[in-house]
Design a protein around this motif. Structure first.
Motif, mmCIF file in Angstrom:
data_model
loop_
_atom_site.group_PDB
_atom_site.id
_atom_site.type_symbol
_atom_site.label_atom_id
_atom_site.label_comp_id
_atom_site.label_asym_id
_atom_site.label_seq_id
_atom_site.Cartn_x
_atom_site.Cartn_y
_atom_site.Cartn_z
ATOM 1 N N UNK A 44 0.771 -1.325 0.064
ATOM 2 C CA UNK A 44 -0.043 -0.031 -0.026
ATOM 3 C C UNK A 44 0.925 1.319 -0.096
ATOM 4 N N UNK A 45 1.925 1.072 0.691
ATOM 5 C CA UNK A 45 2.828 2.519 0.808
ATOM 6 C C UNK A 45 3.438 2.489 -0.593
ATOM 7 N N UNK A 46 3.722 1.596 -1.384
ATOM 8 C CA UNK A 46 4.398 1.807 -2.632
ATOM 9 C C UNK A 46 3.412 1.944 -3.681
ATOM 10 N N UNK A 47 2.240 1.826 -3.606
ATOM 11 C CA UNK A 47 1.294 2.345 -4.680
ATOM 12 C C UNK A 47 1.216 3.796 -4.157
ATOM 13 N N UNK A 48 0.938 4.170 -2.956
ATOM 14 C CA UNK A 48 0.886 5.633 -2.743
ATOM 15 C C UNK A 48 2.137 6.256 -2.982
#
Length: 427
Positions: A190-194
């Motif tokens: 989720x952090x890398x998508x953001x």
């Protein structure tokens, strides 16, 4: 510019001393002016092995010692500037790290604790990105909300390896370890998508929340589907073909990188693709692989993860002095102060979010007469406190491009890298 360019210039009659003086700043990936890049990698491997031995003798967590060693090495006079190609950093470092974490995950425990893992991995990432964004605008010079959101995405994912290493020294319930490792796994995705959306907003200068939301769902679903597809293919190859343990182990690496590359090729989310493939294969490993293969694979994967962790920590330590020189108008105490402020903000956000989420969850579970997620505030505090950042944050920071689409330098790239390094040290 390493040995080949150096020797070529000498053949043309250049003065050796003059050449070195003019071109020492152009050396890349050379620990010494005469070292070949392969020799440099071997030297870094030796450093990592030596530090792993010292970390056990000194009872210091391995990533901490690596970071400090890289930092000290970076200040050795005469060392050249280390520059990593941003476009290949995520490709080289992330697939094996994410695949390994997913492969080792106990699928039954993961599903059993899916509620707290989801709350931490999704809601906490958003809270960290937004909180760090506004903190950056308030305290860091020249930062916009988009840059602050990007920094928040970089420092959002906790390091499961570091957390597990620390928790081995204290007795905590297995559920706590499962939640922390599951949080790190899904939080990375989720952090890398953001991070990718924030990066796109800065590099192109165009961002629409409605379009981003629709694209997020598309690339996320597509990445999960691609990961399942690649995992299904790998599963059938392992199952129906008799392969030597060494080749089976190599196939696990092909699966990890294949899942990432296939998703990126179709503009899907490569991170979720790798995680899905790892979870799929990990859930079937006991009945798919022979004991000999599993022993060999665990040994090889442990080596690769340790080496990648060591390499990224040492490399960023080596690069740190050059980052400081490139940040104009700021001295070291001010830069450390910026890193300290963001570190405190990220820590406070994590504590506040986890205690608030636990309070709300406890009230709801009490109404439906269900057991609380964490039996006492002691365990809630452990989950909040265990927030070490590590290799994923550094790899994401390294992957920020040097320039945006119009050719100008990426705004505040060096400061983002420095602050990310400070957060890793602080946490």
């Amino acid at each position: 510019m390493c040995r080949m360019s150096f020797e070529k210039s000498l053949r043309k009659g250049s003065n050796k001393r003059t050449f070195v003086k003019k071109n020492v700043r152009n050396y890349k990936f050379c620990i010494l002016p005469s070292m070949h890049p392969i020799e440099t990698v071997i030297l870094l491997l030796i450093i990592v092995v030596a530090l792993s031995i010292f970390s056990k003798r000194l009872h210091i967590v391995f990533p901490v010692l690596l970071t400090l060693a890289g930092l000290l090495a970076g200040f050795i006079p005469g060392l050249p500037e280390i520059i990593l190609e941003p476009s290949i950093v995520l490709l080289v470092f992330l697939p094996p790290i994410l695949y390994s974490a997913a492969w080792y995950t106990n699928w039954k425990d993961f599903k059993r604790n899916l509620e707290p893992i989801t709350v931490l991995a999704l809601g906490l990432v958003i809270a960290t990105c937004v909180g760090v964004a506004y903190t950056s605008v308030a305290f860091l010079p020249g930062f916009t909300l988009a840059m602050g959101f990007l920094l928040g995405a970089v420092i959002s994912p906790p390091d499961a390896v570091a957390a597990t290493a620390v928790l081995k020294r204290v007795r905590v319930p297995k559920k706590i370890v499962t939640v922390l490792e599951g949080e790190s796994l899904v939080n990375d995705a989720s952090a890398l998508i953001a991070f990718q959306f924030a990066l796109g907003a800065i590099t192109t200068g165009d961002f629409s929340l409605s379009q981003a939301s629709g694209k997020f769902l598309l690339v996320a679903a597509g990445g999960i589907g691609m990961g399942w597809f690649i995992g299904f293919i790998a599963y059938n190859i392992h199952k129906h073909f008799k392969i030597e343990p060494a080749l089976e182990t190599m196939l696990t690496f092909v699966t990890a990188y294949g899942a990432y590359l296939a998703a990126e090729k179709f503009h899907l989310n490569g991170v979720l693709s790798v995680v899905t493939a790892g979870l799929f294969m990990g859930s079937k490993q006991s009945r798919l692989h022979s004991p000999a293969m599993r022993i060999q694979a665990v040994a090889v994967w442990d080596f690769v993860i340790v080496f990648l962790n060591g390499l990224i920590f040492v490399l960023i330590g080596l690069q740190l002095p050059h980052l400081i020189k490139n940040i104009k108008g700021e001295d070291v105490p001010h830069l450390i102060g910026y890193g300290f402020i963001i570190s405190i903000a990220a820590t406070v956000i994590r504590f506040a979010y986890i205690f608030l989420a636990d309070f709300v969850s406890g009230k709801i579970r009490k109404m439906v007469k269900a057991e609380p997620v964490f039996p006492s505030l002691k365990y809630t505090t452990i989950v909040a406190f265990t927030s070490m950042r590590g290799i994923v944050s550094l790899a994401a920071a390294f992957s920020i491009p040097v320039a945006i689409d119009d050719g100008t330098a990426f705004p505040q790239r060096d400061l983002i890298l420095f602050v990310a390094f400070c957060v890793v040290i602080f946490t």
